[in-house]
Design an enzyme around this catalytic site. Structure first.
Site, short mmCIF file in Angstrom:
data_model
loop_
_atom_site.label_atom_id
_atom_site.label_comp_id
_atom_site.label_asym_id
_atom_site.label_seq_id
_atom_site.Cartn_x
_atom_site.Cartn_y
_atom_site.Cartn_z
N GLY A 27 -5.00 0.81 -13.64
CA GLY A 27 -6.40 0.33 -13.07
C GLY A 27 -7.42 0.79 -13.79
CB VAL A 28 -9.85 3.47 -13.10
CG1 VAL A 28 -10.98 4.39 -13.78
CG2 VAL A 28 -10.50 3.15 -11.72
CE1 TYR A 29 -8.82 7.66 -15.81
CE2 TYR A 29 -6.46 8.42 -15.83
CZ TYR A 29 -7.98 8.67 -15.67
OH TYR A 29 -8.38 9.86 -15.30
CG ASP A 46 -1.68 1.10 1.33
OD1 ASP A 46 -1.83 2.04 0.53
OD2 ASP A 46 -2.49 1.22 2.33
CB ILE A 47 1.43 3.97 -2.50
CG1 ILE A 47 2.73 4.66 -2.96
CG2 ILE A 47 0.13 4.72 -2.49
CD1 ILE A 47 2.61 5.05 -4.33
CG ASP A 53 -7.11 10.20 -7.21
OD1 ASP A 53 -6.43 11.04 -5.95
OD2 ASP A 53 -7.56 10.86 -7.85
CG ASN A 80 -9.48 12.98 -11.89
OD1 ASN A 80 -9.54 14.12 -11.60
ND2 ASN A 80 -9.89 12.18 -10.96
CB SER A 106 -2.29 4.65 -16.78
OG SER A 106 -2.33 6.11 -16.99
N1 AR6 Z 1 -1.29 1.58 -3.13
C1 AR6 Z 1 -0.64 1.31 -4.06
N2 AR6 Z 1 -1.45 0.96 -5.35
C2 AR6 Z 1 -2.58 0.97 -5.43
C3 AR6 Z 1 -3.53 1.12 -4.13
C4 AR6 Z 1 -2.72 1.71 -3.20
N3 AR6 Z 1 -3.14 1.97 -1.82
N4 AR6 Z 1 -4.72 1.23 -4.61
C5 AR6 Z 1 -5.05 0.82 -5.59
N5 AR6 Z 1 -3.67 0.72 -6.11
P1 AR6 Z 1 -5.87 3.37 -10.31
P2 AR6 Z 1 -5.38 4.78 -12.81
C6 AR6 Z 1 -3.36 0.29 -7.57
O1 AR6 Z 1 -7.16 2.79 -10.67
O2 AR6 Z 1 -5.58 3.59 -13.76
C7 AR6 Z 1 -8.92 7.22 -10.00
O3 AR6 Z 1 -10.33 7.08 -9.67
C8 AR6 Z 1 -4.21 -0.37 -8.56
O4 AR6 Z 1 -4.59 -1.69 -8.28
O5 AR6 Z 1 -5.97 3.65 -8.91
O6 AR6 Z 1 -4.23 5.62 -13.38
C9 AR6 Z 1 -8.41 8.48 -10.37
O7 AR6 Z 1 -9.14 9.70 -9.56
C10 AR6 Z 1 -3.63 -0.15 -9.78
O8 AR6 Z 1 -2.80 -1.24 -9.91
O9 AR6 Z 1 -5.42 4.59 -11.31
C11 AR6 Z 1 -8.59 8.54 -11.83
O10 AR6 Z 1 -9.86 9.03 -12.44
C12 AR6 Z 1 -2.67 1.19 -9.78
O11 AR6 Z 1 -2.75 1.57 -8.43
C13 AR6 Z 1 -8.34 7.21 -12.22
O12 AR6 Z 1 -8.57 6.28 -11.19
C14 AR6 Z 1 -3.55 2.18 -10.56
O13 AR6 Z 1 -4.77 1.93 -10.47
C15 AR6 Z 1 -6.83 6.87 -12.59
O14 AR6 Z 1 -6.82 5.40 -13.13
#
Ligand code: AR6
Length: 179
Positions: free
Chosen positions: A127-129, A16-17, A40, A30, A125
């Site tokens: 995850g959701v992206y 967990d970061i 985020d 975003n 990028s």
């Molecule tokens: N520590 C480390 N990594 C994490 C954590 C954590 N606590 N939680 C999730 N991840 P994402 P994106 C990982 O979706 O794709 C948001 O709604 C996750 O499993 O967080 O850049 C923003 O507001 C994945 O491997 O970011 C934007 O709208 C990685 O972090 C959008 O999502 C990135 O997933 C950005 O999407």
């Protein structure tokens, strides 16, 4: 997994970061800097409302994709949070790779500018992206390694990866960079 590049090292950890003790934690934000889910949401929850207020005050127009902005670390163990905006994956045809590379490069430049020695990235990028994690890992690790070869400022770049699949992708790419 730890690998030396120049006088600095790249570390991969599963975790967990928000609990990392480094000078700067990078957020995957975003373009509206409006907060959201994923990393985020976790960062804003752990940091407290102060950094959202700072984002709204200092960056009312948001942040372009491929760039990043700086706030304090709020209640986190870090001095700063860099809010980086990675691209949304749309098949690879809209210069996503250049935008992702640029998001990492700008964070590394900001770290130097703010005299940070240790920095933690999430997998921006992927995850959701929906950026394919193997492709994103190549860009992330290559961009950081190139910077570390010439940077006197940075001691440690840690990738904090949240699940085993993402960790495995980054570990495979980092291993190929050692050959
Ligand atoms: N520590 C480390 N990594 C994490 C954590 C954590 N606590 N939680 C999730 N991840 P994402 P994106 C990982 O979706 O794709 C948001 O709604 C996750 O499993 O967080 O850049 C923003 O507001 C994945 O491997 O970011 C934007 O709208 C990685 O972090 C959008 O999502 C990135 O997933 C950005 O999407």
């Amino acid at each position: 997994m730890i690998v030396q590049f120049g006088s600095a090292r790249i570390e991969l950890v599963l975790g967990d970061i928000t609990v990392q003790r480094v000078d700067v934690i990078v957020n995957a934000a975003n373009a509206q800097l409006a907060g959201g889910g994923g990393v985020d949401g976790a960062i804003h929850l752990a940091a407290g409302p102060e950094i959202m207020e700072e984002l709204q005050r200092r960056y009312p127009d948001g942040c372009p994709t491929g760039s990043a902005v700086v706030t304090s670390g709020g209640n986190l163990h870090s001095r700063y949070v860099f809010h980086a905006v990675g691209p949304i994956w749309q098949g690879g045809g809209i210069k996503e790779s250049g935008l992702l590379e640029s998001a990492y490069q700008i964070c590394l430049s900001l770290a130097e500018k703010h005299t940070c020695r240790t920095l933690a990235f999430p997998s921006i990028s992927t995850g959701v992206y929906r950026y394919p994690v193997d492709l994103a890992a190549e860009i992330a690790l290559r961009t950081v390694a190139v910077k570390l070869e010439t940077s006197d400022q940075l001691d440690l770049v840690r990738f904090v990866l949240f699940d085993q699949g993402t960790f495995g992708s980054y570990a495979r790419v980092l291993e190929t960079m050692l050959i």
